[in-house]
Design an enzyme around this catalytic site. Structure first.
Site, short mmCIF file in Angstrom:
data_model
loop_
_atom_site.label_atom_id
_atom_site.label_comp_id
_atom_site.label_asym_id
_atom_site.label_seq_id
_atom_site.Cartn_x
_atom_site.Cartn_y
_atom_site.Cartn_z
N ARG A 44 -14.64 84.01 -46.68
CA ARG A 44 -15.13 85.05 -47.59
C ARG A 44 -15.54 84.50 -48.95
NH1 ARG A 44 -12.68 90.58 -47.29
NH2 ARG A 44 -12.45 90.94 -45.09
N LYS A 150 -2.19 78.61 -33.79
CA LYS A 150 -1.03 79.45 -33.59
C LYS A 150 -0.85 80.36 -34.82
CE LYS A 150 3.03 78.27 -34.83
NZ LYS A 150 3.81 77.90 -36.01
N HIS A 242 6.01 75.20 -29.83
CA HIS A 242 6.18 73.74 -29.87
C HIS A 242 7.31 73.26 -28.95
CE1 HIS A 242 3.48 74.12 -33.12
NE2 HIS A 242 4.34 74.31 -34.09
N LYS A 342 15.19 75.29 -40.45
CA LYS A 342 14.75 74.85 -41.78
C LYS A 342 15.99 74.55 -42.62
CE LYS A 342 10.25 76.48 -41.56
NZ LYS A 342 9.27 75.43 -41.26
C1 BG6 Z 1 4.35 74.66 -37.75
C2 BG6 Z 1 5.30 75.70 -38.27
O1 BG6 Z 1 3.73 75.09 -36.58
O2 BG6 Z 1 5.07 73.47 -37.49
C3 BG6 Z 1 5.99 75.20 -39.53
O3 BG6 Z 1 4.59 76.90 -38.57
C4 BG6 Z 1 6.65 73.88 -39.29
O4 BG6 Z 1 6.95 76.16 -39.99
C5 BG6 Z 1 5.68 72.91 -38.63
O5 BG6 Z 1 7.06 73.38 -40.55
C6 BG6 Z 1 6.42 71.65 -38.19
O6 BG6 Z 1 5.50 70.71 -37.74
P1 BG6 Z 1 5.82 69.16 -37.83
O7 BG6 Z 1 4.64 68.50 -37.21
O8 BG6 Z 1 5.97 68.84 -39.28
O9 BG6 Z 1 7.10 68.96 -37.08
#
Ligand code: BG6
Length: 505
Positions: A44, A150, A242, A342
């Site tokens: 936008r 995602k 994941h 986290k």
């Molecule tokens: C993302 C999540 O898909 O993957 C995040 O939305 C997360 O919350 C991230 O921090 C982690 O990815 P990686 O590659 O750093 O393990």
């Protein structure tokens, strides 16, 4: 490679600056982009081409230009273009169509186009419909591919609705659902470890494997993503996508050929074998937690409820651990333990296969430990590599046994940086290889598997959300999930070979 135009919707957003543009620039520097290539940013905000180049590329603080000369930078910058569009307004997409026509003529891209949706998910149904309204999904002159970020859906019903809406305009083989964990070298290497070696696969089953652990820990909190995260939580944000993809790489059967269809159908079979979770399973075998303010390394960090955009009474989980089973011939009754969170002590992701003990404990009396602890650790990140723990005789009298780790580190294999996940995935999409992208069916099965947890958490308010101090390994209750008779979570450190005792955090 065939010529193409790469279109990014949501081009002024965070993901484009953080991941997409850096990955495409790396491909450019490695000489992997086609000769005839242009990138069109769409969103936008009003930008000129020049302002867009400056914003997402030349002044992008996620890019380091050490050693890149001006001509490399300018050459790449010149390939970037921008079109401002009201993404909700179908008629506005005419601007995209005419811009693409002009770029196609200028760059001779034979009508080939990738549309990358890096927008809020609320636009995932709108954009494909608007592209189709202008014939931009049509493959009569050149191929058209659609990449969807995602989260693909919010639950099973919304994932199904999204699949069927997108499939109205694009065929399954035009749709690339991205899961960046599949782009990680180490996640792909699990398939090579399993299927290119004769030594592991014979042991890779219920006869020899005691249990499987998968951990993906992050030391950061939700930062400024509180608004998004609070509606999502760890289960939707990490586990449904994941971590279940990692489970599939660990547990699926060997595909008959290394092709996208063969891999995808093995994954679907695996997802279909996950034992459905009953309400009791959710109560007993799923633990959720939320981080609380704590002193981490001498610094006070916020609790989740104090983060920007998070309501003070939020019950969203920032940690989830789950035990489940794969009901098939290979894995019957082998527990799988998966956890993510986290504000845990460190950033690390790994798979640990713990093997059964030998049938008879011959060296029990003399040994300093009860038994060797045979574990294979597949480290996803950091210190990428692999380690096998075996019992060895301690030199000297008697038969004292000590666990030693035989380790391999990716850094020993190559001087080059391990390519970033997005780089690999974008290149695959440009080549038309969907092996490392999620199929619509498997996304739906993965949602179907976590659905009982989402339902129970939504409907039964008595299911606890445990607080855990920021910087800890999550709620203690998660430790009780693993059979106490044998082992515990491997709490890994940044270095592959160390755990629990000495951590560099
Ligand atoms: C993302 C999540 O898909 O993957 C995040 O939305 C997360 O919350 C991230 O921090 C982690 O990815 P990686 O590659 O750093 O393990």
């Amino acid at each position: 490679m065939e010529p193409l135009i790469f279109v990014i919707f949501g081009a002024s957003g965070d993901l484009a600056r953080r991941k997409l543009i850096p990955a495409i620039f790396d491909l450019h520097k490695s000489g992997l982009l086609p000769e005839n290539f242009a990138l069109l940013g769409v969103s936008r905000s009003e930008y000129s081409d020049e302002a867009f180049r400056e914003n997402v590329f030349l002044s992008n603080d996620h890019l380091e230009f050490n050693g890149d000369d001006d001509s490399t930078l300018n050459e790449f910058a010149r390939k970037l273009y921008y079109q401002s569009v009201n993404t909700l307004e179908s008629s506005d997409y005419g601007k995209v169509a005419s811009r693409l026509k002009a770029l196609d003529e200028q760059y001779q891209t034979k009508g080939n186009c990738i549309f990358y949706l890096s927008t809020p998910p609320s636009l995932y149904e709108t954009i494909p419909a608007c592209l189709a309204a202008h014939g931009l999904n049509n493959e009569k002159n050149g191929w058209r591919r659609l990449v969807i970020e995602k989260p693909f859906g919010y639950d099973l019903a919304s994932a199904k609705a999204l699949n069927s809406s997108v499939k109205r305009y694009f065929d399954e083989d035009q749709i690339y659902r991205i899961d960046h964990y599949l782009g990680k070298e180490t996640v792909q290497n699990m398939l090579v470890t399993r299927f290119a070696n004769g030594v592991f696969e014979p042991l890779w089953n219920r006869n020899y494997v005691h249990h499987v652990q998968i951990t993906s820990a992050e030391d950061i909190g939700v930062g400024n993503r509180g608004g998004y995260y609070n509606k999502s939580g760890a289960l939707r944000d990490m586990l449904q996508n994941h971590l279940l993809q990692v489970v599939a790489h660990v547990a699926m059967e060997p595909p008959i050929t290394p092709t996208a269809d063969a891999f995808r159908s093995e994954k679907v079979k695996l997802f279909r074998s996950l034992r459905p979770l009953s309400k009791e399973d959710v109560i007993n075998n799923v633990i959720r937690g939320q981080y609380m303010a704590s002193d981490v390394g001498g610094e006070m960090v916020n609790g989740y409820r104090d983060e920007e955009g998070v309501p003070k009474n939020s019950k969203t989980e920032t940690y989830v651990a789950m035990k489940f089973f794969v009901d098939n011939w290979r894995w019957s009754d082998v527990p799988f333990y998966v956890r993510t969170g986290k504000r845990l002590p460190t950033k690390v992701a790994e798979v640990v296969i713990t093997f059964k003990q030998p049938p008879h404990t011959l060296f029990k009396r003399e040994s300093s430990i009860i038994q060797a602890n045979n574990q294979l650790v597949l480290r996803i990140q950091p210190d990428e590599g692999l380690m096998l723990n075996v019992g060895m005789k301690i030199p000297g009298q008697g038969f004292a046994v000590k666990n030693v780790g035989m380790d391999f580190h990716y850094s020993e294999l190559t001087d080059a940086d391990v390519p970033a996940a997005y780089e690999r995935l974008l290149l695959d999409c440009m080549k038309g290889d969907a092996t490392l992208y999620a199929h619509g069916d498997s996304v739906e099965y993965a949602w179907g598997f976590v659905e009982p947890v989402l339902d129970a958490w939504k409907n039964d308010k008595s299911i606890p959300v445990y607080g855990y101090p920021a910087g800890s390994w999550g709620p203690n209750f998660a430790d009780d999930m693993i059979e106490p008779e044998r082992l515990h979570w491997r709490n890994p450190c940044r270095q592959l070979t160390s755990d629990d005792t000495f951590c560099q955090l």
